[in-house]
Design a protein around this motif. Structure first.
Motif, PDB file in Angstrom:
ATOM      1  N   GLU A 154      38.665  46.918  27.121  1.00  0.00           N
ATOM      2  CA  GLU A 154      37.933  46.201  28.164  1.00  0.00           C
ATOM      3  C   GLU A 154      38.803  46.079  29.411  1.00  0.00           C
ATOM      4  N   THR A 155      38.145  45.838  30.540  1.00  0.00           N
ATOM      5  CA  THR A 155      38.887  45.564  31.770  1.00  0.00           C
ATOM      6  C   THR A 155      38.806  44.075  32.077  1.00  0.00           C
ATOM      7  N   THR A 156      39.761  43.630  32.848  1.00  0.00           N
ATOM      8  CA  THR A 156      39.730  42.274  33.385  1.00  0.00           C
ATOM      9  C   THR A 156      40.302  42.352  34.789  1.00  0.00           C
ATOM     10  N   SER A 157      39.844  41.474  35.657  1.00  0.00           N
ATOM     11  CA  SER A 157      40.280  41.573  37.053  1.00  0.00           C
ATOM     12  C   SER A 157      41.699  41.051  37.263  1.00  0.00           C
ATOM     13  N   CYS A 158      42.166  40.143  36.411  1.00  0.00           N
ATOM     14  CA  CYS A 158      43.520  39.625  36.592  1.00  0.00           C
ATOM     15  C   CYS A 158      43.934  38.864  35.350  1.00  0.00           C
ATOM     16  N   LEU A 159      45.169  39.071  34.933  1.00  0.00           N
ATOM     17  CA  LEU A 159      45.728  38.313  33.811  1.00  0.00           C
ATOM     18  C   LEU A 159      46.761  37.294  34.282  1.00  0.00           C
ATOM     19  N   GLY A 160      46.989  37.238  35.599  1.00  0.00           N
ATOM     20  CA  GLY A 160      47.882  36.229  36.159  1.00  0.00           C
ATOM     21  C   GLY A 160      49.354  36.476  35.917  1.00  0.00           C
ATOM     22  N   LEU A 161      49.739  37.703  35.666  1.00  0.00           N
ATOM     23  CA  LEU A 161      51.138  38.021  35.388  1.00  0.00           C
ATOM     24  C   LEU A 161      51.633  39.153  36.284  1.00  0.00           C
ATOM     25  N   CYS A 162      51.356  39.033  37.569  1.00  0.00           N
ATOM     26  CA  CYS A 162      51.680  40.096  38.515  1.00  0.00           C
ATOM     27  C   CYS A 162      53.170  40.435  38.539  1.00  0.00           C
ATOM     28  N   GLY A 163      54.012  39.481  38.209  1.00  0.00           N
ATOM     29  CA  GLY A 163      55.460  39.710  38.218  1.00  0.00           C
ATOM     30  C   GLY A 163      55.932  40.688  37.169  1.00  0.00           C
TER      31      GLY A 163
END
Length: 162
Positions: free
Chosen positions: A119-128
């Motif tokens: 599946e895709t998700t727009s963001c997991l909040g771990l850009c670092g």
């Protein structure tokens, strides 16, 4: 056939947890999905609506809005791939290609052996630590195609997601 009594008991358990009224529905859906393994049959969603006294449309709205819920069976391992810009520019395209080639499925599909759903998700909040994926409730960052292949092989051989 859905065990209505079991679903009702799970909803009652969610009600007893002293949550804000708006949170009871999501909590109940989590409990029902955990019971069924990885999805919520529509018949179970109907029982949730009945038990909470909310319209079925409201339950379905929540089920289809949040990606953590599904009304269709999914694989033992649900792999959510961040497709947001930071993941894309740090190698996300290669991660997507490696996952699709290694698993032999496209997004929204489950492998024939029933182990993996992609599946895709727009963001997991771990850009670092991009590029990032989430397997069930475990995050994996700083990914490379080699790390993806190793992870998939480990999971196929009974490895844990931790």
């Amino acid at each position: 056939m859905v065990d209505r009594e079991k679903v009702s008991a799970l909803v009652e358990e969610a009600k007893r947890e002293r949550l804000e009224e708006r949170d009871v529905l999501i909590n109940a859906l989590h409990k029902v999905q955990d019971y069924f393994g990885n999805y919520i049959p529509i018949e179970a969603a109907e029982v949730v609506a009945e038990e909470l006294g909310v319209p079925e449309s409201k339950v379905y709205e929540v089920l289809t809005f949040y990606t953590m819920f599904s009304t269709e069976p999914r694989g033992k391992y649900v792999i959510r791939v961040c497709v947001n810009l930071p993941c894309h520019v740090t190698g996300g395209r290669e991660i997507v290609q490696t996952l699709q080639e290694t698993l032999g499925v496209k997004f929204g599909q489950t492998t024939k052996d029933g182990l993996f759903t992609l599946e895709t998700t727009s963001c997991l909040g771990l850009c670092g630590v991009a590029p990032v994926i989430m397997v069930n409730d475990q995050y994996y960052g700083d990914l490379t195609p080699k790390k993806i292949i190793e992870l998939i092989d480990s999971l196929r051989n009974g490895g844990d997601t931790k």
